[in-house]
Scaffold this motif. Structure first.
Motif, mmCIF file in Angstrom:
data_model
loop_
_atom_site.group_PDB
_atom_site.id
_atom_site.type_symbol
_atom_site.label_atom_id
_atom_site.label_comp_id
_atom_site.label_asym_id
_atom_site.label_seq_id
_atom_site.Cartn_x
_atom_site.Cartn_y
_atom_site.Cartn_z
ATOM 1 N N ASP A 185 0.824 -1.223 0.000
ATOM 2 C CA ASP A 185 0.000 0.000 0.000
ATOM 3 C C ASP A 185 0.852 1.265 0.000
ATOM 4 O O ASP A 185 0.600 2.216 0.752
ATOM 5 N N GLY A 186 1.890 1.256 -0.815
ATOM 6 C CA GLY A 186 2.728 2.433 -0.970
ATOM 7 C C GLY A 186 3.835 2.590 0.047
ATOM 8 O O GLY A 186 4.642 3.509 -0.055
ATOM 9 N N GLN A 187 3.903 1.688 1.026
ATOM 10 C CA GLN A 187 4.910 1.801 2.086
ATOM 11 C C GLN A 187 5.963 0.699 1.937
ATOM 12 O O GLN A 187 5.632 -0.487 1.994
ATOM 13 N N PRO A 188 7.231 1.067 1.738
ATOM 14 C CA PRO A 188 8.283 0.048 1.625
ATOM 15 C C PRO A 188 8.503 -0.667 2.957
ATOM 16 O O PRO A 188 8.403 -0.057 4.021
ATOM 17 N N LEU A 189 8.803 -1.941 2.877
ATOM 18 C CA LEU A 189 9.006 -2.739 4.087
ATOM 19 C C LEU A 189 10.479 -2.818 4.484
ATOM 20 O O LEU A 189 10.795 -3.424 5.513
ATOM 21 N N TYR A 190 11.350 -2.268 3.685
ATOM 22 C CA TYR A 190 12.789 -2.285 3.953
ATOM 23 C C TYR A 190 13.249 -3.717 4.228
ATOM 24 O O TYR A 190 12.886 -4.628 3.492
ATOM 25 N N GLU A 191 14.052 -3.913 5.258
ATOM 26 C CA GLU A 191 14.627 -5.243 5.480
ATOM 27 C C GLU A 191 13.642 -6.238 6.095
ATOM 28 O O GLU A 191 13.971 -7.407 6.272
ATOM 29 N N ASP A 192 12.445 -5.779 6.401
ATOM 30 C CA ASP A 192 11.429 -6.668 6.981
ATOM 31 C C ASP A 192 10.513 -7.248 5.898
ATOM 32 O O ASP A 192 9.416 -7.688 6.192
ATOM 33 N N TYR A 193 10.987 -7.252 4.654
ATOM 34 C CA TYR A 193 10.123 -7.656 3.543
ATOM 35 C C TYR A 193 9.637 -9.107 3.635
ATOM 36 O O TYR A 193 8.569 -9.439 3.134
ATOM 37 N N GLU A 194 10.405 -9.987 4.283
ATOM 38 C CA GLU A 194 9.967 -11.378 4.394
ATOM 39 C C GLU A 194 8.729 -11.504 5.276
ATOM 40 O O GLU A 194 8.033 -12.521 5.230
ATOM 41 N N PHE A 196 6.074 -9.793 4.932
ATOM 42 C CA PHE A 196 5.082 -9.023 4.173
ATOM 43 C C PHE A 196 3.647 -9.429 4.476
ATOM 44 O O PHE A 196 2.735 -8.608 4.377
ATOM 45 N N VAL A 197 3.411 -10.675 4.856
ATOM 46 C CA VAL A 197 2.040 -11.129 5.127
ATOM 47 C C VAL A 197 1.438 -10.342 6.282
ATOM 48 O O VAL A 197 0.270 -9.925 6.232
ATOM 49 N N SER A 198 2.218 -10.109 7.320
ATOM 50 C CA SER A 198 1.718 -9.342 8.466
ATOM 51 C C SER A 198 1.322 -7.930 8.066
ATOM 52 O O SER A 198 0.314 -7.390 8.535
ATOM 53 N N TYR A 199 2.100 -7.321 7.184
ATOM 54 C CA TYR A 199 1.797 -5.963 6.722
ATOM 55 C C TYR A 199 0.521 -5.951 5.875
ATOM 56 O O TYR A 199 -0.281 -5.019 5.961
ATOM 57 N N ALA A 202 -2.415 -6.280 8.229
ATOM 58 C CA ALA A 202 -2.631 -5.047 8.982
ATOM 59 C C ALA A 202 -3.259 -3.963 8.108
ATOM 60 O O ALA A 202 -4.047 -3.142 8.580
ATOM 61 N N ALA A 203 -2.929 -3.965 6.813
ATOM 62 C CA ALA A 203 -3.436 -2.937 5.910
ATOM 63 C C ALA A 203 -4.837 -3.239 5.396
ATOM 64 O O ALA A 203 -5.546 -2.324 4.967
ATOM 65 N N TYR A 204 -5.258 -4.490 5.467
ATOM 66 C CA TYR A 204 -6.552 -4.871 4.900
ATOM 67 C C TYR A 204 -7.702 -4.324 5.748
ATOM 68 O O TYR A 204 -7.749 -4.524 6.964
ATOM 69 N N LYS A 205 -8.636 -3.614 5.109
ATOM 70 C CA LYS A 205 -9.759 -2.990 5.808
ATOM 71 C C LYS A 205 -11.095 -3.645 5.482
ATOM 72 O O LYS A 205 -12.144 -3.182 5.948
ATOM 73 N N GLY A 206 -11.067 -4.704 4.697
ATOM 74 C CA GLY A 206 -12.314 -5.366 4.316
ATOM 75 C C GLY A 206 -12.884 -6.224 5.425
ATOM 76 O O GLY A 206 -12.268 -6.433 6.479
ATOM 77 N N SER A 207 -14.070 -6.737 5.181
ATOM 78 C CA SER A 207 -14.764 -7.529 6.194
ATOM 79 C C SER A 207 -14.499 -9.022 6.066
ATOM 80 O O SER A 207 -14.632 -9.758 7.045
ATOM 81 N N SER A 208 -14.119 -9.477 4.892
ATOM 82 C CA SER A 208 -13.901 -10.912 4.671
ATOM 83 C C SER A 208 -12.433 -11.241 4.899
ATOM 84 O O SER A 208 -11.633 -11.303 3.966
ATOM 85 N N VAL A 209 -12.068 -11.428 6.138
ATOM 86 C CA VAL A 209 -10.670 -11.661 6.501
ATOM 87 C C VAL A 209 -10.272 -13.101 6.166
ATOM 88 O O VAL A 209 -10.904 -14.049 6.626
#
Length: 221
Positions: A185-194, A196-199, A202-209
């Protein structure tokens, strides 16, 4: 970030293709597709860290419904450099420029994720085995028509696609420092890229998780 890591043997891409098709089909459900999270991956085809990320981390998208909430974009250019007369010099040499262009052509020829991702995954799996000169075997392995890729490459379209990726990559803000450069969502993860699932979760705002995000929430608790 150019050392080849020792990691377990990769998941068969035929199995991955089946997972991909089933998960992407699920994403057409009315519950999905409205609040998707963007995931942009800037990489280069012969970089060991890029290969590992695509082969062993990015496939997590196709587990537990995660791909249904994600818009994935792959950008095969990485740390290449533009020179005079629009020449491109790749970090790992001419073979990397070749495969970057081939993968750019695959994205163009088969814009749906179900078309280009299995092919790119297959090529990167071959690269991991240090058999990158055998990348063309992926056409037969996946039952794909090679003509669109050869036409794209030989016509110069592939070079134009790479030049477009060059502009996009070079204009990243903040500038990319290495590859893979993973952006959620436009934000680089830097060295924490592995992670990425957590990010994504955290960014998902929908209802169907999806199940993958529910598992992450439980793990955090």
């Amino acid at each position: 970030m150019d050392s080849w890591p020792r990691i377990p043997s990769f998941v068969c891409f035929f199995h991955l293709l089946l997972l991909l098709c089933s998960q992407v089909s699920a994403s057409t459900s009315p519950n999905y597709g409205i609040d998707k999270v963007s995931l942009d991956v800037y990489y280069e085809s012969l970089c060991p860290d890029s290969v590992e990320f695509i082969k062993d981390n990015l496939i997590e998208l196709f587990e537990d419904g995660l791909v249904s909430i994600v818009d994935l974009r792959l950008v095969p250019y990485g740390n290449a450099r533009l020179g005079r007369n629009s020449s491109i010099t790749c970090q790992h040499g001419p073979n990397e420029c070749l495969l970057n262009t081939v993968e750019a052509c695959a994205i163009h020829a088969w814009p749906e994720l179900t078309g280009h991702f299995p092919f790119i995954y297959c090529v990167e799996a071959v690269v991991y085995d240090r058999k990158f000169t055998q990348w063309e075997t992926c056409f037969e392995k996946l039952g794909l028509n090679s003509k669109p890729i050869y036409d794209c490459y030989s016509s110069g379209l592939g070079k134009e696609l790479e030049l477009q990726y060059a502009v996009e990559t070079n204009n990243l803000q903040p500038p990319h420092k290495y590859v893979p450069w993973v952006v959620v969502d436009g934000q680089p993860l830097y060295e924490d890229y592995e992670n990425f699932v957590s990010y994504i979760c955290a960014a998902y705002k929908g209802s169907s998780v999806p199940t993958a995000c529910r598992a992450k929430s439980l793990s955090a608790i």
